[in-house]
Design a protein around this motif. Structure first.
Motif, mmCIF file in Angstrom:
data_model
loop_
_atom_site.group_PDB
_atom_site.id
_atom_site.type_symbol
_atom_site.label_atom_id
_atom_site.label_comp_id
_atom_site.label_asym_id
_atom_site.label_seq_id
_atom_site.Cartn_x
_atom_site.Cartn_y
_atom_site.Cartn_z
ATOM 1 N N THR A 109 -4.825 9.124 -0.838
ATOM 2 C CA THR A 109 -4.202 9.668 0.363
ATOM 3 C C THR A 109 -4.596 8.789 1.538
ATOM 4 N N ASP A 110 -3.758 8.737 2.540
ATOM 5 C CA ASP A 110 -3.947 7.833 3.668
ATOM 6 C C ASP A 110 -5.189 8.213 4.477
ATOM 7 N N PRO A 111 -6.204 7.336 4.536
ATOM 8 C CA PRO A 111 -7.422 7.655 5.284
ATOM 9 C C PRO A 111 -7.184 7.861 6.775
ATOM 10 N N ASP A 112 -6.052 7.370 7.289
ATOM 11 C CA ASP A 112 -5.769 7.502 8.716
ATOM 12 C C ASP A 112 -5.150 8.853 9.079
ATOM 13 N N LEU A 113 -4.795 9.636 8.068
ATOM 14 C CA LEU A 113 -4.205 10.934 8.334
ATOM 15 C C LEU A 113 -5.289 11.995 8.487
ATOM 16 N N GLY A 114 -5.037 12.982 9.306
ATOM 17 C CA GLY A 114 -5.988 14.054 9.493
ATOM 18 C C GLY A 114 -6.219 14.843 8.220
ATOM 19 N N HIS A 142 -8.090 13.932 5.740
ATOM 20 C CA HIS A 142 -8.350 13.100 4.553
ATOM 21 C C HIS A 142 -9.753 13.348 4.009
ATOM 22 N N GLU A 180 -14.390 3.172 0.431
ATOM 23 C CA GLU A 180 -14.271 1.969 1.249
ATOM 24 C C GLU A 180 -14.422 0.708 0.407
ATOM 25 N N GLU A 183 0.826 -1.212 0.000
ATOM 26 C CA GLU A 183 0.000 0.000 0.000
ATOM 27 C C GLU A 183 0.857 1.257 0.000
ATOM 28 N N SER A 184 1.845 1.323 0.878
ATOM 29 C CA SER A 184 2.659 2.538 0.968
ATOM 30 C C SER A 184 3.509 2.749 -0.280
ATOM 31 N N GLU A 243 -11.198 0.051 -1.302
ATOM 32 C CA GLU A 243 -10.212 -0.507 -0.381
ATOM 33 C C GLU A 243 -10.538 -1.948 -0.005
#
Length: 367
Positions: free
Chosen positions: A352-357, A359, A341, A297-298, A344
């Motif tokens: 962009t990373d959904p876990d980052l603020g 997003h 979703e 993923e990264s 994914e």
């Protein structure tokens, strides 16, 4: 079609969602077309051609949206053709011949030679992976060797196509270095094939590379198999019509071509097949690193994996059917987070990373 459409780009811009347009015209009324139903043919109604890679995503998204569309898939090239009124043969019938029977197409590549009023919208990222069976001990291949194995010098020259056709020539650490590799690929209508050729440096494949296509009647089949026919659909050398997969018939009639390639790599020995991440079958096949970089993923999100790509929902010019409007509104507006979703859940990667603020769903920047 009973109304004139507007470019969805305008709506996306108003919503503040990211979109990549190939035309700078904003709020422009698209070109009018004569009234017609989506793929109003003898077999399918309200059907949309497009990416085979995105088949399961689109089927699930359409179901959850409640919009009565049918996703036909078959390949990005067919989605683009239908948006431009070019003939698409499917299930023995010809669609879109002179009429633009759809104005949206999910695709695994951007539009080729964009026309006025068309637009490409990135929705996720993916990697074209090289799939082998789970017991295979090889773990990495150089990009140059991928080119050599699938297309020799790039042009498919017979004198160069044999230089990387054994495991020992193709990579290191293989289970049986002296064994000959059988290479499999998607057919020429596939956006995955177009992306693969561009990233690897191929123009023509080696003659021994086997191509898998989608057939409405035969299921996934080799392009060298006869097409399925009404009443006698059993024309695929890949399909187990009794419902049991085996090394000789690894695929089922209901498989997409992408899924079939995953099972070919899983069940046939000495196979390397390229396909999107949707071809992964846990415990059955695995992907090779390319230039020591894994399709994680990264790595795909950053673009460091050499065969990274974007996925798209592309637009054609022409009057939009109300069902297409309803689906686009669901996917990009009322439930964009759920659409992301679903992408994914099917192994694709949010841009962009959904876990980052901060997003935002479908927050992609097209190349």
């Amino acid at each position: 079609m009973n109304k004139m459409g507007k470019l969805v780009l305008s709506a996306l811009s108003v919503l503040g969602l990211a979109a990549c347009a190939v035309s700078s015209t904003d709020e422009a009324v698209v070109l009018g077309e004569s009234e017609q139903a989506l793929n109003n043919g003898p077999t399918f109604s309200n059907g949309i051609f497009g990416s085979d890679t995105l088949h399961n995503v689109m089927t699930q998204a359409i179901t959850e949206s409640g919009v009565p569309l049918t996703y036909l898939g078959t390949g990005s090239g067919n989605g683009e053709k239908c948006m431009r009124g070019q003939p698409v043969v499917y299930g023995g019938n010809t669609y879109c011949n002179g009429s633009k029977d759809q104005t949206i197409a999910p695709m695994s590549r951007a539009l080729n030679s964009p026309q006025s009023g068309e637009a490409s919208h990135c929705v996720a990222k993916d990697g074209v992976a090289l799939w082998v069976d789970y017991p295979e001990t090889a773990s990495n291949v150089a990009l140059a060797n991928v080119k050599g194995g699938f297309c020799g010098n790039g042009a498919g020259d017979a004198t160069t196509c044999g230089n990387f056709d054994t495991w020992g020539e193709f990579t290191t650490g293989a289970s049986n270095s002296g064994n000959t590799i059988n290479f499999y690929r998607r057919d020429d209508v596939s956006g995955t094939t177009e992306v693969f050729k561009a990233l690897v440096g191929c123009t023509t494949f080696c003659s021994g590379v086997k191509a898998v296509t989608d057939d409405a009647l035969a299921g996934p089949r080799l392009t060298t198999d006869p097409a399925g026919t009404v009443g006698t659909p059993h024309s695929s050398s890949l399909v187990a019509y009794g419902g049991t997969r085996s090394s000789s018939t690894p695929c089922l009639i209901a498989d997409t071509a992408t899924e079939c390639l995953g099972w070919i790599a899983a069940l046939k020995a000495d196979v390397v097949a390229y396909a999107g991440l949707a071809a992964h079958i846990s415990g059955e096949n695995h992907s090779l690193n390319v230039n020591t970089v894994a399709p994680t993923e990264s790595n795909i999100r950053s673009g460091s994996y050499p065969l990274s790509r974007f996925l798209y929902v592309n637009e054609g010019n022409g009057s939009r059917d109300s069902l297409e409007d309803a689906f686009l509104d669901w996917a990009f507006n009322t439930d964009a987070l759920r659409f992301e979703e679903i992408l994914e859940e099917n192994d694709f990667i949010a841009c962009t990373d959904p876990d980052l603020g901060g997003h935002q769903p479908l927050d992609c920047s097209c190349p």
